[in-house]
Design an enzyme around this catalytic site. Structure first.
Site, PDB file in Angstrom:
ATOM      1  N   SER A 132      35.681  64.020  40.979  1.00 47.26           N
ATOM      2  CA  SER A 132      35.402  64.626  39.675  1.00 47.26           C
ATOM      3  C   SER A 132      36.451  64.235  38.621  1.00 47.26           C
ATOM      4  O   SER A 132      36.655  63.051  38.382  1.00 47.26           O
ATOM      5  CB  SER A 132      35.293  66.146  39.857  1.00 47.26           C
ATOM      6  OG  SER A 132      34.793  66.744  38.711  1.00 47.26           O
ATOM      7  N   ASP A 159      23.668  66.619  39.338  1.00 43.06           N
ATOM      8  CA  ASP A 159      25.004  66.590  38.751  1.00 43.06           C
ATOM      9  C   ASP A 159      24.907  65.996  37.347  1.00 43.06           C
ATOM     10  O   ASP A 159      24.396  64.882  37.190  1.00 43.06           O
ATOM     11  CB  ASP A 159      25.893  65.709  39.647  1.00 43.06           C
ATOM     12  CG  ASP A 159      27.330  65.603  39.164  1.00 43.06           C
ATOM     13  OD1 ASP A 159      27.673  66.237  38.150  1.00 43.06           O
ATOM     14  OD2 ASP A 159      28.107  64.876  39.806  1.00 43.06           O
ATOM     15  N   HIS A 168      27.346  68.563  42.484  1.00 39.80           N
ATOM     16  CA  HIS A 168      28.709  68.324  42.028  1.00 39.80           C
ATOM     17  C   HIS A 168      29.671  69.272  42.750  1.00 39.80           C
ATOM     18  O   HIS A 168      29.346  70.431  42.980  1.00 39.80           O
ATOM     19  CB  HIS A 168      28.815  68.525  40.513  1.00 39.80           C
ATOM     20  CG  HIS A 168      30.114  68.039  39.975  1.00 39.80           C
ATOM     21  ND1 HIS A 168      30.345  66.719  39.705  1.00 39.80           N
ATOM     22  CD2 HIS A 168      31.277  68.685  39.718  1.00 39.80           C
ATOM     23  CE1 HIS A 168      31.593  66.585  39.292  1.00 39.80           C
ATOM     24  NE2 HIS A 168      32.180  67.760  39.292  1.00 39.80           N
TER      25      HIS A 168
END
Ligand SMILES: *[C@@H]1O[C@H](CO)[C@@H](O)[C@H](O)[C@H]1NC(C)=O
Ligand SMILES: *[C@@H]1O[C@H](CO)[C@@H](O)[C@H](O)[C@H]1NC(C)=O
Ligand SMILES: *[C@@H]1O[C@H](CO)[C@@H](O)[C@H](O)[C@H]1NC(C)=O
Ligand SMILES: *[C@@H]1O[C@H](CO)[C@@H](O)[C@H](O)[C@H]1NC(C)=O
Ligand SMILES: *[C@@H]1O[C@H](CO)[C@@H](O)[C@H](O)[C@H]1NC(C)=O
Ligand SMILES: *[C@@H]1O[C@H](CO)[C@@H](O)[C@H](O)[C@H]1NC(C)=O
Length: 392
Positions: free
Chosen positions: A180, A332, A362
């Site tokens: 991320s 996501d 995610h």
């Protein structure tokens, strides 16, 4: 006090159940996802001030810190590289040859702040165990541009000959990884090391798990499709993203409408243009619209900065990049950031492996431990570590 807070939060939580949006059918363990989703949405509902309280709530309840506990295979210890705290995982197994190494920069943006949290401790320990590799978990404060410098300085420190020798690391077998927002920093660290002649020791591989790679365009197909989650709703992501820049509500609103970029920034959109860079399969029937520029002319240089939008570097800076692994999740908003980088790297001739997780959400790789254990998280962890084992 704690109880009162808990009551307040469970009220919010119930609200979220009440308003919850149905999940796509192919998602495993849907009720767990609903609970996590609700927790995140609860945070995003709050004002900027109360946001901090929620952050601590998430931190303490869901992402507890974990002591550096060694086990039979790995010695774990906390230390500092330059001024930045890192957690080292050093395999105990005797080995005649030098070891591989993985530098891991964790995600979690402003909400979660340490490689010492159980989720990332678990992943890094697993990596060290499976690969017999030295793993460096890097802490990051996530206050831009401090976070950028924070993430770069331990990488620079570790890549010195004398440090690699101290940990018996093979300088030709080093990977930088991240998830991320940590994958953004991993991307930038790799771009920096590969393009700067000052670094003698280069990176062999980079592994990016659902990376966040741009804040230029908030109207990509994945932003449109997953604006309401699961796990990472657009308002939450934008709140976090715009906090990097300012607390100006007008900026937040402009991000939501994709009208935040200033006059004269059109050329940057070529580098992130999903209409040309996203495979047909993911474009589906979305219509590309030209960006609306100069509606506000905010004077935030970071809007144009490739340190926060790693996709904004030109092709000649991509050509020097090493073997790359990118994992994207279907459910996501950041899916297309990763997919566009895959296309850009392929076009630049970089050797790249890409896994797309059709039922992935995610944040899954940080959801491999109690209380939020997701099977898809374990599957993603397994794919990442297997790729490292075969390629590093
Ligand atoms: C240590 O390594 C052995 C052999 O690979 C494995 O069976 C064992 O589960 C590992 N221990 C831990 C705590 O991971
Ligand atoms: C790392 O540095 C911090 C201050 O930046 C200090 O408080 C901490 O004790 C140091 N940790 C170690 C293990 O040296
Ligand atoms: C994006 O690509 C499309 C072609 O697919 C083109 O028409 C459009 O002008 C491009 N937009 C920008 C901002 O480069
Ligand atoms: C933004 O800047 C451009 C060029 O200087 C100008 O034409 C435009 O009117 C400005 N927009 C606003 C809202 O001030
Ligand atoms: C690519 O960007 C770098 C750094 O900003 C710059 O030095 C270089 O001239 C650019 N190359 C091309 C072909 O535009
Ligand atoms: C890409 O890297 C892999 C693993 O290191 C290697 O086996 C493969 O031959 C490379 N592919 C190309 C096209 O260089």
């Amino acid at each position: 006090m704690g109880h009162i807070l808990c009551f307040q939060y469970s009220g919010k939580l119930l609200n979220q159940f009440y308003f919850y949006t149905p999940l796509p059918e192919n998602i495993e363990e849907p009720w767990k996802i609903v609970v996590i989703d609700a927790l995140v949405k609860m945070t995003s509902l709050t004002s900027f001030g109360r946001y901090l309280i929620c952050k601590h709530f998430l931190l303490v309840c869901c992402y507890p810190f974990y002591e550096p506990i060694s086990d039979e295979n790995v010695t774990v210890m906390d230390t500092n590289f330059t001024d930045i705290p890192v957690r080292l995982y050093l395999p105990k197994r005797k080995s005649k040859s030098q070891r591989r190494a993985v530098i891991f920069i964790h995600g979690g943006a402003f909400v979660l702040g340490s490689c010492k949290q159980k989720a990332w401790d678990f992943l890094n320990r697993w990596t060290a165990n499976r690969l017999g590799a030295v793993v460096v978990g890097v802490d990051s404060l996530y206050q831009f541009p401090v976070s950028y410098e924070d993430a770069m300085s331990p990488v620079k420190f570790f890549l010195q000959d004398k440090i690699l020798a101290k940990y018996r690391v093979d300088p030709s077998r080093i990977c930088i990884s991240g998830d991320s927002s940590g994958a953004l920093l991993a991307t930038k660290a790799t771009q920096l090391v590969q393009n700067d002649p000052k670094f003698k020791n280069k990176i062999k591989a980079q592994a990016l798990i659902y990376p966040a790679l741009q804040i230029v365009d908030t109207l990509t197909p994945s932003y449109r499709e997953y604006a309401h989650g699961p796990i990472l709703p657009m308002d939450f992501a934008i709140k976090i993203g715009s906090l990097y820049l300012s607390k100006d509500k007008a900026l937040f609103q402009a991000f939501r409408e994709n009208q935040h970029m200033p006059h004269g920034s059109r050329h940057l959109f070529t580098l992130v243009n999903w209409s040309t860079l996203l495979p047909e399969k993911y474009r589906r029937n979305h219509i590309y619209t030209e960006p609306i520029l100069g509606r506000h002319n905010f004077s935030y240089p970071l809007l144009l900065d490739s340190r926060i939008s790693a996709l904004l570097v030109n092709d000649s800076q991509l050509q020097s990049l090493p073997l790359t692994y990118i994992l994207t999740c279907e459910h996501d908003i950041l899916r297309d950031d990763g997919l566009v980088y895959v296309s850009r790297l392929r076009n630049a001739g970089v050797n790249i492996s890409h896994d797309h997780i059709e039922d992935g959400v995610h944040g899954a790789i940080s959801l491999m431990t109690i209380p939020f254990y997701l099977r898809v998280g374990i599957r993603i962890g397994e794919k990442y570590i297997s790729w490292l084992d075969e390629n590093l």
